[in-house]
Design a protein around this motif. Structure first.
Motif, PDB file in Angstrom:
ATOM      1  N   ALA A  39       0.857  -1.062   0.093  1.00 11.63           N
ATOM      2  CA  ALA A  39      -0.072   0.021  -0.028  1.00 11.63           C
ATOM      3  C   ALA A  39       0.881   1.187  -0.026  1.00 11.63           C
ATOM      4  N   ALA A  40       0.283   2.228  -0.786  1.00 14.33           N
ATOM      5  CA  ALA A  40       1.066   3.510  -0.633  1.00 14.33           C
ATOM      6  C   ALA A  40       0.180   4.603  -0.392  1.00 14.33           C
ATOM      7  N   THR A  41       0.840   5.600   0.345  1.00 13.84           N
ATOM      8  CA  THR A  41      -0.321   6.714   0.491  1.00 13.84           C
ATOM      9  C   THR A  41       0.738   8.035   0.310  1.00 13.84           C
ATOM     10  N   ALA A  42       0.091   9.007  -0.150  1.00 11.46           N
ATOM     11  CA  ALA A  42       0.958  10.320  -0.494  1.00 11.46           C
ATOM     12  C   ALA A  42       0.654  11.286   1.040  1.00 11.46           C
ATOM     13  N   GLU A  43       1.552  11.653   1.594  1.00  8.00           N
ATOM     14  CA  GLU A  43       1.759  12.666   2.570  1.00  8.00           C
ATOM     15  C   GLU A  43       1.837  14.038   1.805  1.00  8.00           C
ATOM     16  N   GLU A  44       1.571  14.986   2.887  1.00 10.96           N
ATOM     17  CA  GLU A  44       1.763  16.470   2.272  1.00 10.96           C
ATOM     18  C   GLU A  44       3.375  16.306   1.895  1.00 10.96           C
ATOM     19  N   GLU A  45       3.452  17.345   1.057  1.00 17.33           N
ATOM     20  CA  GLU A  45       4.753  17.609   0.476  1.00 17.33           C
ATOM     21  C   GLU A  45       5.172  16.689  -0.486  1.00 17.33           C
ATOM     22  N   GLU A  46       4.289  15.962  -0.766  1.00 19.65           N
ATOM     23  CA  GLU A  46       4.519  14.956  -2.095  1.00 19.65           C
ATOM     24  C   GLU A  46       5.383  13.744  -1.485  1.00 19.65           C
ATOM     25  N   GLU A  47       5.495  13.619  -0.238  1.00 19.96           N
ATOM     26  CA  GLU A  47       6.192  12.405   0.131  1.00 19.96           C
ATOM     27  C   GLU A  47       5.210  10.978   0.222  1.00 19.96           C
ATOM     28  N   GLN A  48       5.764   9.917  -0.323  1.00 15.67           N
ATOM     29  CA  GLN A  48       4.808   8.815  -0.306  1.00 15.67           C
ATOM     30  C   GLN A  48       5.424   7.914   0.827  1.00 15.67           C
ATOM     31  N   ILE A  49       4.520   7.031   1.572  1.00  8.70           N
ATOM     32  CA  ILE A  49       4.554   6.307   2.686  1.00  8.70           C
ATOM     33  C   ILE A  49       4.244   4.956   2.082  1.00  8.70           C
ATOM     34  N   TYR A  50       5.276   3.817   2.225  1.00  8.13           N
ATOM     35  CA  TYR A  50       4.917   2.524   1.864  1.00  8.13           C
ATOM     36  C   TYR A  50       4.739   1.880   2.879  1.00  8.13           C
ATOM     37  N   CYS A  51       3.699   0.872   2.724  1.00 12.20           N
ATOM     38  CA  CYS A  51       3.379  -0.327   3.437  1.00 12.20           C
ATOM     39  C   CYS A  51       3.546  -1.821   2.921  1.00 12.20           C
ATOM     40  N   PHE A  52       4.514  -2.553   3.274  1.00 12.92           N
ATOM     41  CA  PHE A  52       4.687  -3.962   2.729  1.00 12.92           C
ATOM     42  C   PHE A  52       4.137  -4.602   3.823  1.00 12.92           C
ATOM     43  N   SER A  53       3.236  -5.548   3.612  1.00  8.85           N
ATOM     44  CA  SER A  53       2.630  -6.472   4.745  1.00  8.85           C
ATOM     45  C   SER A  53       2.478  -8.091   4.001  1.00  8.85           C
ATOM     46  N   ALA A  54       2.366  -8.812   4.736  1.00  7.11           N
ATOM     47  CA  ALA A  54       2.132 -10.407   4.474  1.00  7.11           C
ATOM     48  C   ALA A  54       1.404 -10.720   5.699  1.00  7.11           C
ATOM     49  N   MET A  55       0.777 -11.926   5.475  1.00  3.04           N
ATOM     50  CA  MET A  55       0.040 -12.875   6.218  1.00  3.04           C
ATOM     51  C   MET A  55       0.549 -14.444   6.005  1.00  3.04           C
TER      52      MET A  55
END
Length: 60
Positions: A39-55
């Motif tokens: 999953a990727a989300t865009a924060e303010e100032e165009e910084e992207q936060i990634y989330c790598f997950s597994a089950m």
């Protein structure tokens, strides 16, 4: 008994390392399934936060 183990990291290498450590203690015939998601989300100032997950679904 069926169990799950969840992993959630901001970096894919961290996810890989932690999953490999966990899987070292699990026999092949215990593993039922592995699900993976990014999953990727865009924060303010165009910084992207990634989330790598597994089950990991496994038999105990």
């Amino acid at each position: 008994m069926i169990q799950v183990k969840l992993f959630d990291y901001e970096h894919e290498k961290d996810l890989e390392e932690e999953m490999n450590l966990f899987l070292e203690d699990i026999r092949d015939n215990q593993i039922v399934d592995i699900k993976y998601n990014i999953a990727a989300t865009a924060e303010e100032e165009e910084e992207q936060i990634y989330c790598f997950s597994a089950m990991v679904v496994y038999k105990k």
